[in-house]
Design a protein around this motif. Structure first.
Motif, PDB file in Angstrom:
ATOM      1  N   ALA A  75       0.835  -1.204   0.000  1.00 11.80           N
ATOM      2  CA  ALA A  75       0.000   0.000   0.000  1.00 11.80           C
ATOM      3  C   ALA A  75       0.867   1.250   0.000  1.00 11.80           C
ATOM      4  CB  ALA A  75      -0.921  -0.002   1.220  1.00 11.80           C
ATOM      5  N   LEU A  76       2.008   1.181   0.680  1.00  7.84           N
ATOM      6  CA  LEU A  76       2.922   2.318   0.753  1.00  7.84           C
ATOM      7  C   LEU A  76       3.442   2.707  -0.632  1.00  7.84           C
ATOM      8  CD1 LEU A  76       4.516   4.207   2.756  1.00  7.84           C
ATOM      9  CD2 LEU A  76       6.349   2.502   2.637  1.00  7.84           C
ATOM     10  N   ILE A  77       3.905   1.727  -1.389  1.00  8.39           N
ATOM     11  CA  ILE A  77       4.489   2.048  -2.702  1.00  8.39           C
ATOM     12  C   ILE A  77       3.408   2.466  -3.694  1.00  8.39           C
ATOM     13  CG2 ILE A  77       4.479  -0.346  -3.555  1.00  8.39           C
ATOM     14  CD1 ILE A  77       7.100   2.423  -4.243  1.00  8.39           C
ATOM     15  N   ALA A  78       2.235   1.813  -3.629  1.00  7.52           N
ATOM     16  CA  ALA A  78       1.153   2.189  -4.550  1.00  7.52           C
ATOM     17  C   ALA A  78       0.683   3.610  -4.290  1.00  7.52           C
ATOM     18  CB  ALA A  78      -0.003   1.208  -4.401  1.00  7.52           C
ATOM     19  N   SER A  79       0.481   3.957  -3.027  1.00  3.21           N
ATOM     20  CA  SER A  79      -0.003   5.306  -2.708  1.00  3.21           C
ATOM     21  C   SER A  79       1.091   6.352  -2.904  1.00  3.21           C
ATOM     22  CB  SER A  79      -0.541   5.355  -1.273  1.00  3.21           C
ATOM     23  OG  SER A  79       0.451   4.969  -0.346  1.00  3.21           O
ATOM     24  N   SER A  80       2.355   5.948  -2.772  1.00  2.00           N
ATOM     25  CA  SER A  80       3.450   6.886  -3.054  1.00  2.00           C
ATOM     26  C   SER A  80       3.421   7.309  -4.515  1.00  2.00           C
ATOM     27  CB  SER A  80       4.802   6.247  -2.729  1.00  2.00           C
ATOM     28  OG  SER A  80       4.927   6.002  -1.353  1.00  2.00           O
ATOM     29  N   ALA A  81       3.154   6.340  -5.394  1.00  2.00           N
ATOM     30  CA  ALA A  81       3.052   6.666  -6.813  1.00  2.00           C
ATOM     31  C   ALA A  81       1.893   7.624  -7.071  1.00  2.00           C
ATOM     32  CB  ALA A  81       2.870   5.385  -7.627  1.00  2.00           C
ATOM     33  N   LEU A  82       0.780   7.417  -6.363  1.00  2.00           N
ATOM     34  CA  LEU A  82      -0.360   8.326  -6.509  1.00  2.00           C
ATOM     35  C   LEU A  82      -0.027   9.713  -5.974  1.00  2.00           C
ATOM     36  CD1 LEU A  82      -3.319   5.989  -5.452  1.00  2.00           C
ATOM     37  CD2 LEU A  82      -2.732   6.752  -7.761  1.00  2.00           C
TER      38      LEU A  82
END
Length: 200
Positions: A75-82
């Motif tokens: 979730a951290l990496i996915a939301s970082s991209a967002l």
């Protein structure tokens, strides 16, 4: 032995809160591997990631303990991209601080009641998304890959540290697990409220 272990846990929590009052969201660059390695040592990120590791070991069987940290990291990496693309939510910093309060409550309940795995993972994913949006929002377009690699590496180490604390509680404080987790959870929540208060 129990008193010595608890004193160590209390001291570590207090030091983390004191050292990270500024929350590491300012005062350093955000465009390199090193910057990414440093960023999660802000108290809000540090406490949240350690708490996830402790909770995962304490609330689930050993063969499923990896799911909490893995969920947080994904979730951290996915939301970082967002976040890098400009996605955000109101009062993001406040939400990040309150996530520490929530994780403290999860630790408190871990010694007293069974939490559904789906609910636990959902809370972890939601909280990790707030942390990721903060990471991503601070990253310039040219430095995301190195910065992301850095904060993911440190996040993994912090989760492993939490797992180690959870294992220590399980092995050395088995008869007092409920009180150890409750006390640790209360400390984490108190630190989260303190960090939240610094934003007011």
């Amino acid at each position: 032995m129990m008193k010595r272990t608890m004193r160590g846990l209390i001291a570590a929590t207090c030091l983390a809160a004191a050292a990270g009052a500024a929350q590491a969201h300012t005062g350093h660059g955000t465009s390199s591997l090193f910057d990414g390695l440093v960023h999660p040592f802000g108290a809000d990120h540090l406490l949240a990631m350690v708490a996830v590791g402790v909770w995962s070991v304490s609330a689930w069987p050993a063969n499923k303990a990896w799911q909490g940290p893995a969920t947080f990291l994904l979730a951290l990496i996915a939301s970082s991209a967002l976040g890098r693309l400009g996605v955000g939510v109101p009062y993001l910093e406040h939400g990040v601080s309150l996530s520490v309060v929530v994780f403290g409550a999860m630790l408190w309940f871990a010694g007293r009641a069974t939490v559904s795995p789906a609910v636990g993972l959902g809370v972890i994913a939601a909280a990790a998304s707030l942390h990721g949006l903060v990471h991503g929002a601070e990253t310039p377009e040219s430095g995301f890959a190195g910065y992301a690699a850095g904060f993911l590496l440190t996040a993994t180490v912090l989760h492993l540290g939490g797992v180690g604390i959870g294992l220590a509680i399980r092995r050395r404080l088995a008869e007092h697990k409920r009180w150890a987790l409750g006390g640790l959870g209360a400390l984490f929540s108190a630190a989260g409220f303190y960090l939240f208060g610094q934003l007011a």
